[in-house]
Design an enzyme around this catalytic site. Sequence first.
Site, short mmCIF file in Angstrom:
data_model
loop_
_atom_site.label_atom_id
_atom_site.label_comp_id
_atom_site.label_asym_id
_atom_site.label_seq_id
_atom_site.Cartn_x
_atom_site.Cartn_y
_atom_site.Cartn_z
N LYS A 1 18.87 35.07 38.22
CA LYS A 1 18.73 33.68 37.60
C LYS A 1 19.46 33.29 36.46
CE LYS A 1 14.40 32.07 35.62
NZ LYS A 1 14.62 32.19 34.02
N ASN A 2 19.25 34.26 35.62
CA ASN A 2 19.80 34.12 34.04
C ASN A 2 21.35 33.87 34.06
OD1 ASN A 2 17.20 33.51 33.38
ND2 ASN A 2 16.81 35.30 32.22
N CYS B 1 9.09 29.37 30.24
CA CYS B 1 7.62 29.99 30.10
C CYS B 1 7.36 30.00 28.54
CB CYS B 1 7.94 31.64 30.14
SG CYS B 1 8.29 31.70 32.02
N ARG C 1 9.62 28.77 20.67
CA ARG C 1 10.66 29.20 20.96
C ARG C 1 11.89 28.17 20.30
NH1 ARG C 1 10.83 30.54 27.58
NH2 ARG C 1 12.71 31.65 26.98
N ASP D 1 12.24 40.66 29.76
CA ASP D 1 11.67 39.99 31.09
C ASP D 1 11.08 41.08 32.17
OD1 ASP D 1 12.03 37.63 30.17
OD2 ASP D 1 13.96 37.28 31.19
N ARG E 1 9.61 29.92 40.54
CA ARG E 1 10.71 29.42 39.41
C ARG E 1 11.83 30.56 39.79
NH1 ARG E 1 9.21 28.90 34.04
NH2 ARG E 1 11.53 29.17 33.96
C1 UD1 Z 1 16.77 33.87 27.64
C2 UD1 Z 1 16.15 34.14 29.02
C3 UD1 Z 1 14.65 34.66 29.15
C4 UD1 Z 1 14.78 36.01 28.46
C5 UD1 Z 1 15.33 35.96 26.94
C6 UD1 Z 1 15.74 37.23 26.23
C7 UD1 Z 1 17.22 32.34 30.44
C8 UD1 Z 1 17.18 30.99 30.88
N1 UD1 Z 1 16.22 32.68 29.69
O1 UD1 Z 1 15.95 32.95 27.02
O2 UD1 Z 1 14.39 35.04 30.36
O3 UD1 Z 1 13.49 36.42 27.94
O4 UD1 Z 1 16.80 35.11 26.94
O5 UD1 Z 1 16.40 38.07 26.91
O6 UD1 Z 1 18.39 32.89 30.37
N2 UD1 Z 1 15.51 32.40 18.63
C9 UD1 Z 1 15.53 31.74 17.77
N3 UD1 Z 1 16.21 30.73 17.34
C10 UD1 Z 1 16.97 30.26 18.22
C11 UD1 Z 1 17.07 30.99 19.58
C12 UD1 Z 1 16.20 31.94 19.87
O7 UD1 Z 1 14.69 32.13 16.61
O8 UD1 Z 1 17.70 29.48 18.08
C13 UD1 Z 1 14.39 33.61 19.08
C14 UD1 Z 1 13.56 33.41 20.03
O9 UD1 Z 1 12.51 32.70 19.61
C15 UD1 Z 1 13.44 34.91 20.62
C16 UD1 Z 1 14.75 35.34 20.35
O10 UD1 Z 1 15.49 34.64 19.38
O11 UD1 Z 1 12.43 35.71 19.50
C17 UD1 Z 1 15.37 35.64 21.70
O12 UD1 Z 1 15.36 34.53 22.20
P1 UD1 Z 1 16.71 34.13 23.21
O13 UD1 Z 1 17.65 35.17 23.57
O14 UD1 Z 1 17.37 32.76 22.66
O15 UD1 Z 1 15.94 33.61 24.65
P2 UD1 Z 1 16.18 32.34 25.67
O16 UD1 Z 1 17.73 32.13 25.75
O17 UD1 Z 1 15.29 31.37 25.24
#
Ligand code: UD1
Length: 430
Positions: free
Chosen positions: A22-23, A117, A122, A307, A399
């Site tokens: 998926k990701n 989720c 986030r 995850d 999803r």
């Molecule tokens: C993606 C995955 C999700 C997985 C996560 C971590 C997808 C669609 N989703 O989510 O399934 O759980 O990676 O492996 O691929 N953060 C910030 N600022 C930012 C961006 C992130 O502070 O601009 C923080 C987030 O709050 C979190 C951490 O960084 O604590 C990691 O988040 P991130 O790796 O960005 O997760 P997603 O890309 O949203």
Amino acid sequence: MEKILVRGGSKLHGSVEISGMKNAALPVIMAAMLVPDECIIENLPAIDDVATSLEILRRMGADVTMLTKTSVKVNAKNFRPGESEFDLVKRIRASYYLLGAELGRFGRANVGYPGGCDFGSRPIDQHIKGFEALGAKVDVEGGYIIATTSSPLVGKKIHLDGIPSVGATVNIMLAAVMAQGTTTIENAAREPHIVDLANFLNTCGADISGAGTSTVRIRGVKQLHGCTYSIIPDMIEAGTYMIAAAAAGGSVTVTNLIPKHMEAVTAKLIEMGVGIEEGDDWIKVERTDKLKKVNVKTMPYPGFPTDVHPQMSVLLCLSEGVSFMTESVFDNRFRYIDELRRMGADVKVDGKTAIFEEIEGLSGAKVTAVDLRGGAAVIIAGLTAAGVTEVDNIQLIERGYDDIVQKLKDIGADISKKVTPEPEALPKAN
Ligand code: UD1
């Protein structure tokens, strides 16, 4: 309203084949929007998030044709940048990849705040920081993120703060792929899906190196061309079935996976006393004895994946002694704990750590899928529980899991989907 019913107690046997990740599929689909040519994407998982992503592209002018259940032809020649449909983008997290992709191809993007989720806050500050470093102006207005640039984006060195963000790494790669000069992302996420996206883009003519390490270098190219690309197997789906087998007992071979991607999960299962055998693209999981206690801490790849946290917690419920689960990627990923408590789990949450006391066993209950992986966790709990577990809110599970009910049924689970009438609205209080 659809529900999933699980009658616990059946051991699992046989083999289960893992679908595309998926990701990885979601960023690759959004990346196809950068290409004014035909891309064929194969080994897609048949899940709602993929359908939603393709529908977003279709409604914005791309020509999208499903070739089989798992492969699609996307031609984004006529893609029109502009306001994306809020109802669709808010359904999924990955819709924010439209930002990087539209900015990269058209120099402007206007995308509704993404969904996904609920794991606490986030933020997307690192995405915005990356776009701004490349020369874009970014505003958030009325629930939309609007990125614009009056001159071509120019490559820069961008150091991501904090936990390496998967989303920010992807978005900056998408924006930078046709920027002038070289963009270097430091403290980049190292997840296999970052490598898959880089491989897809490079197959389309991009010049990206270092994906899979914490420094990703993107040398801008003038244009991308179409290609045929196959998505890697889903390590999270694989981890889910490995844990299901360890929870229910029996012997299951999980096929079409990359064992290297599974190392953090495999190591913890071995520590718990689960039998593991590995081949080139399969892992056999066998559990006959009581599970030993273990401590797990989620970390970015190659650490234990966040995850797989809720699914793993089911094993911690069932282990001897006291086990600990520490979540260090997201603020609040413990909403599924209340559902496990309904099934008899003895668990306390203290800050970022859940503490699981030994119990006799779980018992079936009416529970909710609070999010995608939390939903998988209650299904796994149901496999081990005495009696029947009834899971609602299953659209969150669909999803991201490709036919989880049939896949579990095929390895011997007593599981089915049931359509039930919507609950009657309660009378209004006077
Ligand atoms: C993606 C995955 C999700 C997985 C996560 C971590 C997808 C669609 N989703 O989510 O399934 O759980 O990676 O492996 O691929 N953060 C910030 N600022 C930012 C961006 C992130 O502070 O601009 C923080 C987030 O709050 C979190 C951490 O960084 O604590 C990691 O988040 P991130 O790796 O960005 O997760 P997603 O890309 O949203």
